[in-house]
Write an enzyme that holds these catalytic residues in place. Structure first.
Site, PDB file in Angstrom:
ATOM      1  N   LYS A 190      -2.586  -1.560  -0.755  1.00  0.00           N
ATOM      2  CA  LYS A 190      -1.283  -2.178  -1.020  1.00  0.00           C
ATOM      3  C   LYS A 190      -0.754  -1.671  -2.363  1.00  0.00           C
ATOM      4  CE  LYS A 190       0.459  -6.951  -1.438  1.00  0.00           C
ATOM      5  NZ  LYS A 190       0.001  -8.311  -1.758  1.00  0.00           N
ATOM      6  N   GLN A 191      -1.672  -1.498  -3.281  1.00  0.00           N
ATOM      7  CA  GLN A 191      -1.357  -0.931  -4.585  1.00  0.00           C
ATOM      8  C   GLN A 191      -2.621  -0.228  -5.058  1.00  0.00           C
ATOM      9  OE1 GLN A 191      -1.000  -5.221  -5.635  1.00  0.00           O
ATOM     10  NE2 GLN A 191      -1.264  -4.418  -7.671  1.00  0.00           N
ATOM     11  N   THR A 212     -28.258  23.178 -28.651  1.00  0.00           N
ATOM     12  CA  THR A 212     -29.098  23.991 -27.774  1.00  0.00           C
ATOM     13  C   THR A 212     -29.383  25.362 -28.374  1.00  0.00           C
ATOM     14  OG1 THR A 212     -27.057  24.379 -26.630  1.00  0.00           O
ATOM     15  CG2 THR A 212     -28.679  23.022 -25.478  1.00  0.00           C
ATOM     16  N   SER A 239     -18.694  28.277 -21.461  1.00  0.00           N
ATOM     17  CA  SER A 239     -19.977  28.656 -22.037  1.00  0.00           C
ATOM     18  C   SER A 239     -20.546  29.842 -21.267  1.00  0.00           C
ATOM     19  CB  SER A 239     -20.952  27.479 -21.945  1.00  0.00           C
ATOM     20  OG  SER A 239     -22.253  27.908 -22.238  1.00  0.00           O
ATOM     21  N   ALA A 240     -21.231  30.713 -21.996  1.00  0.00           N
ATOM     22  CA  ALA A 240     -21.885  31.837 -21.340  1.00  0.00           C
ATOM     23  C   ALA A 240     -23.154  31.386 -20.610  1.00  0.00           C
ATOM     24  CB  ALA A 240     -22.248  32.893 -22.381  1.00  0.00           C
ATOM     25  N   GLU A 247     -15.435  27.896 -30.966  1.00  0.00           N
ATOM     26  CA  GLU A 247     -16.655  28.697 -30.789  1.00  0.00           C
ATOM     27  C   GLU A 247     -17.504  28.697 -32.052  1.00  0.00           C
ATOM     28  OE1 GLU A 247     -18.669  30.585 -29.259  1.00  0.00           O
ATOM     29  OE2 GLU A 247     -17.793  31.016 -27.292  1.00  0.00           O
ATOM     30  N   ASP A 248     -18.802  28.945 -31.878  1.00  0.00           N
ATOM     31  CA  ASP A 248     -19.673  29.095 -33.046  1.00  0.00           C
ATOM     32  C   ASP A 248     -20.224  30.505 -33.162  1.00  0.00           C
ATOM     33  OD1 ASP A 248     -21.338  28.901 -30.796  1.00  0.00           O
ATOM     34  OD2 ASP A 248     -23.030  28.325 -32.077  1.00  0.00           O
ATOM     35  N   LYS A 252     -26.064  34.664 -30.407  1.00  0.00           N
ATOM     36  CA  LYS A 252     -25.187  33.518 -30.150  1.00  0.00           C
ATOM     37  C   LYS A 252     -24.023  33.918 -29.258  1.00  0.00           C
ATOM     38  CE  LYS A 252     -25.506  30.430 -34.103  1.00  0.00           C
ATOM     39  NZ  LYS A 252     -24.714  29.958 -35.247  1.00  0.00           N
ATOM     40  N   TRP A 277      -2.140 -13.025 -11.938  1.00  0.00           N
ATOM     41  CA  TRP A 277      -2.602 -12.057 -12.953  1.00  0.00           C
ATOM     42  C   TRP A 277      -1.467 -11.235 -13.538  1.00  0.00           C
ATOM     43  CZ3 TRP A 277      -3.656  -6.415 -12.217  1.00  0.00           C
ATOM     44  CH2 TRP A 277      -2.889  -5.881 -11.158  1.00  0.00           C
ATOM     45  N   ASP A 278      -0.372 -11.104 -12.783  1.00  0.00           N
ATOM     46  CA  ASP A 278       0.681 -10.210 -13.269  1.00  0.00           C
ATOM     47  C   ASP A 278       1.363 -10.764 -14.512  1.00  0.00           C
ATOM     48  OD1 ASP A 278       1.876 -12.179 -11.811  1.00  0.00           O
ATOM     49  OD2 ASP A 278       2.842 -10.859 -10.364  1.00  0.00           O
ATOM     50  N   LYS A 326     -18.778  37.249 -22.699  1.00  0.00           N
ATOM     51  CA  LYS A 326     -18.206  37.323 -24.045  1.00  0.00           C
ATOM     52  C   LYS A 326     -18.814  38.549 -24.720  1.00  0.00           C
ATOM     53  CE  LYS A 326     -18.211  32.253 -24.295  1.00  0.00           C
ATOM     54  NZ  LYS A 326     -18.776  31.048 -24.921  1.00  0.00           N
ATOM     55  N   ASP A 384     -16.744  26.085 -26.395  1.00  0.00           N
ATOM     56  CA  ASP A 384     -18.053  26.661 -26.107  1.00  0.00           C
ATOM     57  C   ASP A 384     -19.045  25.482 -26.143  1.00  0.00           C
ATOM     58  OD1 ASP A 384     -20.232  28.500 -25.953  1.00  0.00           O
ATOM     59  OD2 ASP A 384     -20.498  28.259 -28.123  1.00  0.00           O
ATOM     60  N   LEU A 385     -20.213  25.667 -25.593  1.00  0.00           N
ATOM     61  CA  LEU A 385     -21.175  24.558 -25.546  1.00  0.00           C
ATOM     62  C   LEU A 385     -22.256  24.678 -26.618  1.00  0.00           C
ATOM     63  CD1 LEU A 385     -22.461  22.082 -24.109  1.00  0.00           C
ATOM     64  CD2 LEU A 385     -23.596  23.706 -22.579  1.00  0.00           C
ATOM     65  N   ASP A 386     -23.066  25.722 -26.453  1.00  0.00           N
ATOM     66  CA  ASP A 386     -24.256  25.850 -27.304  1.00  0.00           C
ATOM     67  C   ASP A 386     -23.856  26.068 -28.763  1.00  0.00           C
ATOM     68  OD1 ASP A 386     -26.063  25.703 -25.104  1.00  0.00           O
ATOM     69  OD2 ASP A 386     -25.498  27.751 -24.584  1.00  0.00           O
TER      70      ASP A 386
END
Ligand code: G6P
Ligand code: MG
Length: 994
Positions: A590-591, A774, A871-872, A926-927, A802, A353-354, A902, A766-768
């Protein structure tokens, strides 16, 4: 100035007394078995060990077809066991020189070497050697020889030999003949599984066939027949053809020189006499061969030149390694490259394979025709691979053998042989890489039947497991690490199978879409392609919850460790000392399979997980395979772990020059040699080949002040020159091409392009409202709460919430009324809102991820940036799990663990710290206004998802995450840092003008 013309500033220590384009050895270092491998010359059609002509009485040449096939005997045999093995056999030495002085033969074996020096000149592709002999009887003689195996020529060896009498005169007879003395391996070598199968039976000289010229000598052994045709010239003395060579009768005076040119063309055949027409391609004049060789070597360095400022010895080693790789690269489509190339007898000359995973990528980027030859070899053996699959009981598909020459499985130990199904994926990986680097669509369609039949094997040995959520699991295979065998869900195998299945599906679709190519796709139907895609998408590649690493296989992390042995105990490879089952039962490698998958970019992985994987597997890996240091060096360089990266790089770069594994005498470790260049290009240069254009992320170790390397892409040659500021891309030949630097697409045309290295190290999201919608669900949950309890609340009022945490949000909703509410009622309201919110979350899936997030994360990772989540929301962990991106983050900050919500900076600071970064190396996205304030308070640049009106304080506004490009992120960072003079690019590869 071309790199190949550079003169060294410092004498490299490892290539003693050498220029950086030369390997020079003196005294006993210039003779012996290690030197024979180091000074081997080859051209993909023939190889000759670097033996000294007057001592070359043993077989020392390798011809791809010169191998024998012997049955494998089992005391207990089972269905599908390999039945025979191929063994490459050393062919008679085509460089043996015998001398007689005044009628008495000189016994060089008994003579004393007063001085000897051998030089491999990489710039001209010539081996030069000078030896001063003190002969029995006190005479001193000097023999200087130049040797060439023409890189672009036929299977031949050209020599120019100068014989000088230093202190005597007399008649000298030089016999230019062939060495076929046999010698079986003895002692420890005979027990070494990496060499013991080598054969040294005698070659028989065959009588000439009618019509044979007197210059031709025929040999036979087993089914192999050879024909050597020799051309000898000597301006100063007569030359006569004799049985088995030529003789030159000359006279020498003190200080006088007799110069002889010798060219031997070699050909082999199996099961029939050699057709002498096969010898026709060799030129006969040494000067003409030398001139062509200079041109061929010059072209090689035009494509492969490199420099490392600050470590000439390392650069010299890499050049030597590349030269050897190019020499051994097969130019015969019936053959691949053996583990030892054409430089020795180790591993019976087998192809593994090598060839595809380590050697072919280098060739694809430096000499694409040679990469194509390796793939053509696999295509030519497809019927054998189909037979192998059948023998192993598979209803459909093709399985390439683990080790072979003729195309059949030659491993008698199936747990570490045929069980390495990953070879199918390795071939597909190599094909995809070759096609990407060359755009050779014709070859892609030619290779399609092979690609499809090898892909089918995954469906034979894998299944969707309902107990693992329908994940596609692959059972009973062995990964590259041969200290674990017959495991379920080997990480490397699953990762390369996923790549393979996706590429096969893409290729089927591509073929069906392209006119005239339908036939190649004829035997693949929609249902099969869909199944491949489903399996690829559902491939089981888990992260261990406790350790945060990818398990090497289902059982690996649960096995006991081998105390004291894992990091190598200086007593040689474990495979030589332990029953395989001892190794299989322990957590010892081995590897590194996971690290190997990382180095090949088989999976997208946050840097922090790469770091954990690296650290975890480093402590259970012995590096008994020379391949191991390559993947560890690449992974460490990408992690910026300079000490580890350079130590592993030296391990592969000097594996043979310093005989680091003690077996260079078996032949050069061709994959490790090739891999040392991959460390430069893929490790330090950050080269990735998994996109539409080659992508780089050049980093500079503090030990160097710069480095350069070149590569071929779609017929163009590009050179990268990396320094402490960034990288300059220069087009050396061909049409302008598009590449990416830290994810920024650029066109490299007539003018060099300099790209500054970004200072940015992490992006915190940030998430939401940023990664998913969300925000709407939060709003709906609050609205329901407000309606139930009769508070005034609407969408407009929601804007203020928010980014504000749960309790803070309720306080904002309640306004003045909050003060009148008892704490337990307040808490009950929070719980009620959260319950309503979580009901809405239940339907979340990866489909809820905003468009463009996956691509942006991919670009960030390609640019070497860490990704954080701040995220908060206390629900953030669950949300990212539902969205399928939990494993994409280097760190997820816990809103519950920071003192201030925040707009206080706490969560962004915690996230930067969790990623191991300083806040000023990060950017926040951030939004919400509260979020932008928090980012700024943390001392970071802030990118706002939303209009300038909504988020007036953001440093950059984009309407949605899908509109945010890596280029914009890097520009925002640089603009804010007041580094407007640095060049930045934005946009997409497809939009580039060239
Ligand atoms: C994010 C959202 C807010 C939410 C807050 C707390 O910042 O933008 O609207 O109130 O997280 O979320 P949780 O899931 O903990 O209630
Ligand atoms: Mg938000």
């Amino acid at each position: 100035m071309a790199i190949s013309e550079q003169t060294p500033e410092v004498m490299p220590s490892a290539l003693r007394d050498a220029g950086t384009m030369q390997l020079v050895r003196r005294g006993s270092d210039a003779t012996g078995a290690q030197a024979a491998a180091l000074f081997a010359l080859a051209n993909g059609l023939v190889g000759v060990e670097g033996v000294i002509d007057e001592l070359a009485s043993a077989p020392a040449a390798y011809l791809p077809d010169a191998y024998v096939r012997r049955p494998i005997e089992y005391h207990e045999s089972f269905p599908g066991y390999a039945t025979a093995t191929d063994t490459r056999i050393a062919c008679p030495s085509p460089v043996l020189l015998r001398l007689s002085i005044d009628g008495a033969p000189v016994d060089f074996a008994a003579a004393e070497v007063a001085d000897t020096e051998t030089t491999l000149d990489l710039a001209t592709g010539t081996l030069r050697r000078m030896t001063r002999w003190r002969l029995a009887g006190g005479r001193s003689l000097e023999i200087a020889a130049e040797r060439i195996v023409p890189l672009a020529g036929a299977a031949c060896v050209a020599s120019r030999i100068h014989i000088r009498a230093l202190d005597f005169g007399g008649a000298v007879t030089a016999t230019l003949t062939y060495g076929a003395d046999s010698a079986a391996p003895t002692g420890a070598e005979a027990d070494d599984p990496r060499i013991s199968a080598r054969l040294r039976p005698a070659w028989t000289i065959l009588s000439p066939l009618p019509g044979d010229p007197s210059s031709v000598t025929r040999f036979a052994q087993d089914a192999v027949e050879l024909a050597y045709a020799q051309h000898v010239t000597c301006p100063a003395a007569p030359v006569a053809a004799v049985v088995g060579g030529h003789v030159v009768h000359g006279e020498l005076v003190v200080g006088g020189v007799l110069t002889i040119d010798r060219v031997v063309a070699l050909a082999s055949s199996r099961g029939r006499p050699v057709d002498l027409a096969a010898l026709d391609g060799a030129a006969t004049g040494f000067d003409a061969i030398a001139e062509r060789q200079r041109a061929a070597a010059g072209q090689l360095w035009d494509h492969a030149g490199l420099a490392i400022t600050g470590d000439d010895a390392l650069a010299a080693a890499l050049r030597f390694n590349l030269f050897q790789l190019h020499q051994s690269a097969s130019r015969d489509p019936h053959h691949s490259i053996g583990a030892k190339g054409l430089t020795g007898e180790g591993y019976e000359g087998h192809y593994f394979w090598d060839a595809e995973t380590f050697m072919l990528p280098v060739l694809a980027l430096q000499a694409p025709a040679k990469a194509r030859t390796l793939l053509a070899y696999r295509i030519a053996k497809l019927d054998r691979a189909r037979a192998h699959a059948k023998a192993l009981g598979h209803a459909r598909g093709a399985l390439y053998p683990w080790r072979t020459i003729g195309g059949d499985e030659c491993s008698s130990h199936y747990p570490t042989g045929s069980a390495q199904y990953h070879i199918n994926g390795d071939i597909a990986y190599a094909l995809a890489l070759y096609v990407a680097a060359t755009g050779d669509d014709d070859f892609r369609s030619q290779a399609a039947p092979m690609l499809f039949d090898t892909a089918r094997i995954w469906m034979e040995i894998g299944a969707f497991d309902p107990r693992r959520g329908g994940a596609f699991c692959i059972h009973g295979v062995t990964g590259p690490d041969e200290y674990s065998a017959l495991v379920d869900n080997d990480f490397y195998t699953n990762a390369i199978a996923r790549r393979h299945l996706a590429y096969a599906a893409d290729t089927a679709d591509w073929l069906r879409g392209s006119v005239g190519a339908r036939s190649a796709a004829a035997d693949v139907d929609d249902a099969e392609v869909a199944a491949w895609r489903r399996a690829a998408a559902a491939m089981w590649l888990p992260v261990d919850a406790e350790l945060g690493v990818n398990p090497q296989d289902d059982a690996f992390l649960g096995r006991p460790k081998l105390p004291g042995l894992a990091s190598g105990d200086g007593h040689g490879p474990l495979l030589m000392r332990y029953h395989p089952m001892i190794l299989f039962r322990h957590q010892v490698a081995k590897q590194g399979n996971v690290v190997q998958a990382m180095a090949m970019d088989l999976t997208a992985m946050p840097l922090s997980r790469q770091r954990r994987n690296f650290d975890y597997y480093a402590q259970v890996t012995t590096h008994d395979s020379t391949l191991s240091s390559v993947s560890f060096a690449i992974a460490a360089a990408r992690l910026g772990d300079e000490a580890a990266a350079l130590a592993f790089l030296r391990e592969c770069a000097f594996v043979d020059l310093e005989d680091r594994h003690g077996n260079t005498s078996h032949g050069l470790h061709m994959a490790a040699l090739a891999g040392s260049w991959l460390v430069l290009a893929q490790g330090w240069g950050g080269l990735r080949l998994d996109g539409a254009a080659p992508s780089f992320r050049p980093q500079l170790p503090a030990a160097w002040t710069g480095y350069r390397f070149r590569l071929q892409w779609r017929g163009s040659t590009v050179e990268l020159a990396v320094d402490n500021m960034g990288c300059t891309y220069r087009l050396l030949a061909g049409a302008p091409i598009i590449i990416l630097d830290h994810g920024r697409p650029l066109c490299v045309g007539s003018d060099p392009v300099t790209m500054a290295r970004p200072a940015l190290k992490g992006v915190i999201f940030d998430l939401d409202g940023v990664l998913t919608d969300t925000a709407e669900d939060h709003y709906q949950a609050w609205q329901a709460l407000a309606d139930r309890h009769g508070f005034a609340f609407d969408r407009e009022a929601n804007h203020a919430l928010k980014g504000v945490d749960r309790a803070g949000s309720l306080r904002l909703i309640l306004g003045q009324a909050a003060a009148d509410i008892a704490p337990d009622v307040f808490d009950a309201m929070l719980a009620e809102k959260n319950a309503a919110y979580r009901v809405r979350l239940a339907d979340y899936s990866p489909a809820n991820l905003f468009a463009g997030v996956t691509e942006l994360f991919g670009a960030l990772r390609a640019a070497g940036l860490k990704i954080g989540l701040a995220s908060a929301s206390r629900n953030a962990g669950d949300v990212v799990r539902l969205l399928g991106i939990a494993d994409a983050f280097d760190f997820i900050a816990d809103a519950g663990a920071v003192p201030n919500a925040k707009p206080a900076p706490d969560i962004f600071l915690a996230c930067a710290a969790g990623m191991g970064l300083s806040p000023q190396d990060c950017i926040g996205v951030e939004d919400a206004r509260a979020g932008i304030s928090a980012i700024h308070a943390a001392g970071m640049v802030a990118i706002g998802i939303g209009s300038e009106e909504a988020l007036p304080d953001a440093d950059l506004n984009v309407p949605a995450i899908g509109d945010l490009s890596l280029g914009q992120i890097l520009s925002a960072e640089q603009a804010a840092a007041g580094q407007g003079n640095r060049s930045t690019r934005t946009g997409k590869v497809e939009d580039m003008p060239c």
